[in-house]
Design a protein around this motif. Structure first.
Motif, PDB file in Angstrom:
ATOM      1  N   GLU A  48      -1.010  -2.942  16.180  1.00  0.00           N
ATOM      2  CA  GLU A  48      -1.482  -2.316  14.942  1.00  0.00           C
ATOM      3  C   GLU A  48      -1.485  -0.796  15.017  1.00  0.00           C
ATOM      4  O   GLU A  48      -1.284  -0.115  14.012  1.00  0.00           O
ATOM      5  CB  GLU A  48      -2.884  -2.828  14.599  1.00  0.00           C
ATOM      6  CG  GLU A  48      -2.923  -4.286  14.192  1.00  0.00           C
ATOM      7  CD  GLU A  48      -4.280  -4.697  13.620  1.00  0.00           C
ATOM      8  OE1 GLU A  48      -5.143  -3.806  13.454  1.00  0.00           O
ATOM      9  OE2 GLU A  48      -4.462  -5.890  13.320  1.00  0.00           O
ATOM     10  N   ARG A  49      -1.702  -0.234  16.193  1.00  0.00           N
ATOM     11  CA  ARG A  49      -1.765   1.227  16.307  1.00  0.00           C
ATOM     12  C   ARG A  49      -0.424   1.871  15.954  1.00  0.00           C
ATOM     13  O   ARG A  49      -0.375   3.040  15.553  1.00  0.00           O
ATOM     14  CB  ARG A  49      -2.188   1.628  17.722  1.00  0.00           C
ATOM     15  CG  ARG A  49      -1.178   1.301  18.802  1.00  0.00           C
ATOM     16  CD  ARG A  49      -1.608   1.837  20.165  1.00  0.00           C
ATOM     17  NE  ARG A  49      -0.616   1.577  21.193  1.00  0.00           N
ATOM     18  CZ  ARG A  49       0.475   2.300  21.371  1.00  0.00           C
ATOM     19  NH1 ARG A  49       0.704   3.343  20.575  1.00  0.00           N
ATOM     20  NH2 ARG A  49       1.336   2.016  22.331  1.00  0.00           N
ATOM     21  N   GLY A  52      -0.649   2.150  12.100  1.00  0.00           N
ATOM     22  CA  GLY A  52      -1.820   2.753  11.469  1.00  0.00           C
ATOM     23  C   GLY A  52      -2.716   1.725  10.831  1.00  0.00           C
ATOM     24  O   GLY A  52      -3.474   2.018   9.911  1.00  0.00           O
ATOM     25  N   GLY A  53      -2.652   0.491  11.315  1.00  0.00           N
ATOM     26  CA  GLY A  53      -3.405  -0.633  10.772  1.00  0.00           C
ATOM     27  C   GLY A  53      -2.560  -1.884  10.890  1.00  0.00           C
ATOM     28  O   GLY A  53      -1.542  -1.887  11.592  1.00  0.00           O
ATOM     29  N   PRO A  54      -2.946  -2.974  10.212  1.00  0.00           N
ATOM     30  CA  PRO A  54      -2.129  -4.194  10.271  1.00  0.00           C
ATOM     31  C   PRO A  54      -0.709  -3.936   9.776  1.00  0.00           C
ATOM     32  O   PRO A  54      -0.494  -3.189   8.822  1.00  0.00           O
ATOM     33  CB  PRO A  54      -2.876  -5.164   9.340  1.00  0.00           C
ATOM     34  CG  PRO A  54      -4.285  -4.658   9.307  1.00  0.00           C
ATOM     35  CD  PRO A  54      -4.170  -3.164   9.413  1.00  0.00           C
ATOM     36  N   LYS A 207       4.973   4.142  10.934  1.00  0.00           N
ATOM     37  CA  LYS A 207       4.009   4.482   9.884  1.00  0.00           C
ATOM     38  C   LYS A 207       4.707   5.097   8.667  1.00  0.00           C
ATOM     39  O   LYS A 207       4.087   5.254   7.612  1.00  0.00           O
ATOM     40  CB  LYS A 207       2.964   5.457  10.424  1.00  0.00           C
ATOM     41  CG  LYS A 207       2.120   4.903  11.564  1.00  0.00           C
ATOM     42  CD  LYS A 207       1.170   5.959  12.115  1.00  0.00           C
ATOM     43  CE  LYS A 207       0.407   5.445  13.328  1.00  0.00           C
ATOM     44  NZ  LYS A 207      -0.490   6.482  13.900  1.00  0.00           N
ATOM     45  N   GLY A 272      -1.450   3.800   6.283  1.00  0.00           N
ATOM     46  CA  GLY A 272      -2.783   3.952   6.847  1.00  0.00           C
ATOM     47  C   GLY A 272      -3.457   5.274   6.507  1.00  0.00           C
ATOM     48  O   GLY A 272      -4.629   5.478   6.869  1.00  0.00           O
ATOM     49  N   LYS A 274      -5.281   8.046   4.169  1.00  0.00           N
ATOM     50  CA  LYS A 274      -6.182   7.972   3.023  1.00  0.00           C
ATOM     51  C   LYS A 274      -5.705   8.947   1.945  1.00  0.00           C
ATOM     52  O   LYS A 274      -5.321  10.070   2.259  1.00  0.00           O
ATOM     53  CB  LYS A 274      -7.599   8.332   3.453  1.00  0.00           C
ATOM     54  CG  LYS A 274      -8.187   7.343   4.455  1.00  0.00           C
ATOM     55  CD  LYS A 274      -9.592   7.749   4.852  1.00  0.00           C
ATOM     56  CE  LYS A 274     -10.179   6.764   5.864  1.00  0.00           C
ATOM     57  NZ  LYS A 274     -11.563   7.143   6.274  1.00  0.00           N
TER      58      LYS A 274
END
Length: 276
Positions: A48-49, A52-54, A207, A272, A274
């Protein structure tokens, strides 16, 4: 040209033969390339890393996708070879189009086949086209490496005449020592490309959907074009416009497309992140 050259290993292109059935190194290269690429892609999905998430797709999604991409590689590679490299021969002998085991596959055709498989499967499953393409390209150099090694074992797609001390006299390649261009391609299109993409992934390329696709296209196009400087052009084609080979010409649109993918990926917010 010197008389001395490295003796070409006496490889049998058939690994095992049982009656009318034969297992060839060329076929094994495709099989193991797909299997090892499958394992590597599953590994990437689970980290996941790196995303940046699933990941935007699951291991199950990729498991189901394998059949699609296998068909894309085989059908696209064969159709590309027929259309780009020897259309006159296959027009006169259409049944030979289906004799894939005799060799004759085009990377650029296989790449188009992979693109179609990615787009169709991703749309059918409702997952990210670019992320699925990134995974496919990340694993692709594994198959490219094994495929070029199989070309060397088969004593095909040899290089141009040379006097370098590591030259080989290939069966069917005449009496002159030649560059082992298959090994150059295995090193550049396989090992080097894999390492570059793996390093980019480690830095967060997954990502940014489409970035791995773009890097793959750019580096492959450069590696293939450089290798073509040492590879003997296909006899039925020879040198084309401006002394270029078919492999070089087909790499130009691939390189341009790669730049487009990289620019697009870098202009989009990473997975991932924001919203501001």
């Amino acid at each position: 040209m010197p008389i001395a050259a490295l003796p070409f290993p006496n490889f049998d292109p058939v690994l095992i033969s049982i009656g009318p059935f034969a297992i060839r190194w060329y076929a094994l290269a495709y099989i193991f390339g797909i299997l090892l690429g499958w394992v590597y892609a599953r590994y990437l999905i689970k980290r996941e890393r790196l995303w940046g998430g699933p990941a935007p797709l699951t291991v199950t999604d990729f498991d189901d996708y394998i059949v699609w991409v296998t068909l894309g590689i085989v059908l696209g590679g064969r159709i590309g070879y027929v259309l780009f490299y020897n259309p006159a021969h296959f027009a006169a002998h259409p049944l030979e189009i289906f004799q894939v085991w005799t060799g004759g596959m085009s990377f650029h055709g296989g790449f188009v086949g992979c693109v179609l498989a990615v787009v169709l499967f991703a749309r059918q499953r409702g997952i990210s086209i670019l992320s699925l393409g990134d995974l496919t390209c990340a694993a692709g150099p594994i198959g490219l490496f094994l495929g070029r090694i199989a070309n060397f074992i088969n004593g095909e797609l040899w290089g141009r005449p040379t006097d370098v001390p590591w030259a080989f006299i290939f069966p069917g390649g005449g009496p002159l020592p030649r560059h082992p261009s298959q090994l150059y391609e295995a090193a550049l299109e396989g090992l080097l490309l894999f390492c570059i993409l793996a390093f980019a992934i480690r830095l967060g390329a997954l990502k940014r959907p489409g970035l791995v696709v773009g890097l793959f296209a750019i580096v492959y196009a450069l590696a293939r074009s450089f290798s073509e400087l040492f590879r003997e052009p296909d006899a039925q084609l020879g040198f084309l416009w401006g002394g270029m080979t078919m492999g070089m010409l087909l790499s130009i649109p691939l390189f341009i497309a790669g730049i487009g993918f990289v620019v697009y990926a870098l202009r989009r917010p990473p997975l991932g992140s924001k919203p501001a």
